[in-house]
Write an enzyme that holds these catalytic residues in place. Structure first.
Site, PDB file in Angstrom:
ATOM      1  N   LYS A   1       0.832  -1.106   0.033  1.00 33.03           N
ATOM      2  CA  LYS A   1      -0.174   0.118   0.030  1.00 33.03           C
ATOM      3  C   LYS A   1       0.857   1.425   0.030  1.00 33.03           C
ATOM      4  CE  LYS A   1      -2.971   1.611   3.570  1.00 33.03           C
ATOM      5  NZ  LYS A   1      -3.814   1.197   4.665  1.00 33.03           N
TER       6      LYS A   1
ATOM      7  N   GLU B   1      -3.530  -5.341   8.468  1.00 35.80           N
ATOM      8  CA  GLU B   1      -2.363  -4.552   8.105  1.00 35.80           C
ATOM      9  C   GLU B   1      -1.210  -4.763   8.573  1.00 35.80           C
ATOM     10  OE1 GLU B   1      -3.417  -0.123   8.608  1.00 35.80           O
ATOM     11  OE2 GLU B   1      -1.833   0.282   7.061  1.00 35.80           O
TER      12      GLU B   1
HETATM   13  O1  LIG Z   1      -1.097   7.152   7.569  1.00 37.52           O
HETATM   14  C1  LIG Z   1      -1.966   6.784   8.543  1.00 37.52           C
HETATM   15  O2  LIG Z   1      -2.628   7.352   9.297  1.00 37.52           O
HETATM   16  C2  LIG Z   1      -1.990   5.108   8.639  1.00 37.52           C
HETATM   17  C3  LIG Z   1      -3.172   4.785   7.835  1.00 37.52           C
HETATM   18  O3  LIG Z   1      -4.032   5.731   7.039  1.00 37.52           O
HETATM   19  C4  LIG Z   1      -3.324   3.365   7.442  1.00 37.52           C
HETATM   20  O4  LIG Z   1      -2.459   2.607   7.980  1.00 37.52           O
HETATM   21  O5  LIG Z   1      -4.143   3.172   6.562  1.00 37.52           O
HETATM   22 MG   LIG Z   2      -5.347   4.350   5.907  1.00 34.17          MG
END
Ligand SMILES: O=C([O-])CC(=O)C(=O)O
Ligand SMILES: [Mg+2]
Length: 387
Positions: free
Chosen positions: A180, A339
């Site tokens: 991602k 995740e």
């Molecule tokens: O960058 C962030 O706040 C984390 C985030 O959105 C994710 O892990 O989907």
């Molecule tokens: Mg996110």
């Protein structure tokens, strides 16, 4: 049996990374220890919890409000019917006394962090991995093999496409099959170039998800949808403001591929509104509720009931946050995966040291509790707090 102490410390988890909305230069997390008077395997049972990245530590609320409600309750009122273990639902009710409905973000992180530590203690008292305990209580078979994807691809000072590609290559080398990256923190033509360079790097070895972190207004969201739909993405995440359900619904007119959202919804009521009004499609979209930010597993069970009422399978949930609590919920209650941030938010994120990613999946180790004892750097800071 009783809880004799609850400790909290607020720790930095800062780094110079940036998503479309915030940088993490001042990010903190609360670490909590729930100390019991129970002994197992020659050690005092201490449950540990911490809050996920993205929301700051909650030491004030934990120390001033929630800890004292638990410690002030009749200890017998916090146990299960036969007094053989702590009862997470009764502890949750004790924490939430005299709290008005609504306004969930104010306290959901503080409660979720303590709730994680309570579940760790409960599973340790039963001397079982939490995922096995959860499946057993629900009368289902656990599945110790859990899908995980690698989240990263942040904006970072001086980071060019070559560095982004190298980062993604590193995730493939470690066994991930979905990666991602962040979007929405640059101009659309620059994001398109970043996406194309990552797609070129990963080829058919992996799929790519993109995350806008709630940055877009309707017009920008549509412009990105038209650009992104030309690529075979794994999902288009958190497009507009997390509470703008009409925007989320509108984008399904422009984006036929999978979308994901929910990391910034903190209660089962907010989750229900997303399913009622957000136009999310149970055959392809993904939900990312993170128990550590949203009142813990006690509330997450209510959210799963809402999903069931709306015809959504728990398999459509891949929580945000990259912590072992959600891994246990995924393995025990049949979520779609979890995740993972292979290079970020250490020592809190990640897996026990012996766990390897293979073909985009991990296999849960048989460690009592959530499994923190299997991660040397993490259990080190935890024991500094309470043992
Ligand atoms: O960058 C962030 O706040 C984390 C985030 O959105 C994710 O892990 O989907
Ligand atoms: Mg996110």
């Amino acid at each position: 049996m009783r809880i004799i102490e609850i400790r909290e410390v607020t720790k930095p988890i800062s780094s110079p990374i940036r998503n479309a909305y915030i940088d993490f230069s001042k990010m903190t997390a609360s670490l909590v220890a729930v100390v019991t008077d129970v002994m197992r395997n020659g050690r005092r049972v201490v449950g540990y919890g911490f809050n996920s990245n993205g929301r700051y530590g909650q030491g004030g609320l934990i120390r001033e409000r929630f800890r004292d409600r638990i410690l002030g309750a009749d200890p017998a009122s916090l146990l299960n019917d036969d007094g053989s273990n702590l009862d997470a639902h009764r502890i949750w009710a004790a924490m939430m006394q005299n709290e008005k409905p609504g306004g969930h973000g104010e306290r959901s992180v503080a409660v979720g962090t303590i709730d994680m530590a309570v579940w760790d203690a409960i599973a340790k008292i039963e001397d079982k991995p939490l995922f096995r305990l959860l499946a057993e209580r629900k009368g289902i078979e656990p599945d110790p093999r859990v899908f995980v994807y690698a989240a990263g691809g942040y904006y970072y000072p001086g980071k060019d496409d070559a560095a982004l590609r190298a980062e993604m290559r590193g995730y493939l080398d470690r066994g991930y099959t979905v990666v991602k990256m962040k979007i929405g923190g640059a101009r659309i033509d620059e994001d398109r170039r970043r996406i194309e360079s990552v797609l070129e790097e990963i080829g058919d070895q992996a799929r790519l998800a993109v995350d806008a972190n709630g940055r877009f207004d309707l017009e920008t969201a549509i412009a990105y949808a038209k650009m992104l739909r030309g690529y075979p993405l794994f999902w288009y995440e958190e497009i507009g403001d997390p509470l703008d359900y009409a925007l989320q619904a509108a984008i399904s007119e422009f984006y036929p591929g999978p979308m994901a959202t929910g990391e910034n919804l903190f209660s089962h009521q907010d989750a229900r509104n997303l399913l009622r009004y957000g136009g999310m499609r149970p055959d392809r979209d993904w939900l990312q509720f993170d128990c550590a930010l949203s009142y813990g597993l006690v509330e997450f069970e209510r959210t799963l009931e809402v999903l069931d009422q709306f015809g959504w399978s728990p398999r459509r949930v891949i929580p945000h946050g990259g912590h072992q609590m959600s891994l246990n919920i995924a393995a025990g209650l049949g979520l779609g995966g979890n995740e993972s941030y292979p290079d970020l938010f250490q020592p809190y994120g990640g897996f026990p040291d012996m766990v390897k990613v293979e073909d985009g999946h991990i296999t849960m180790p048989e460690l009592p509790g959530i499994g923190f004892e299997g991660k040397a750097d993490l259990i080190g800071v935890m024991r500094d707090l309470a043992e």
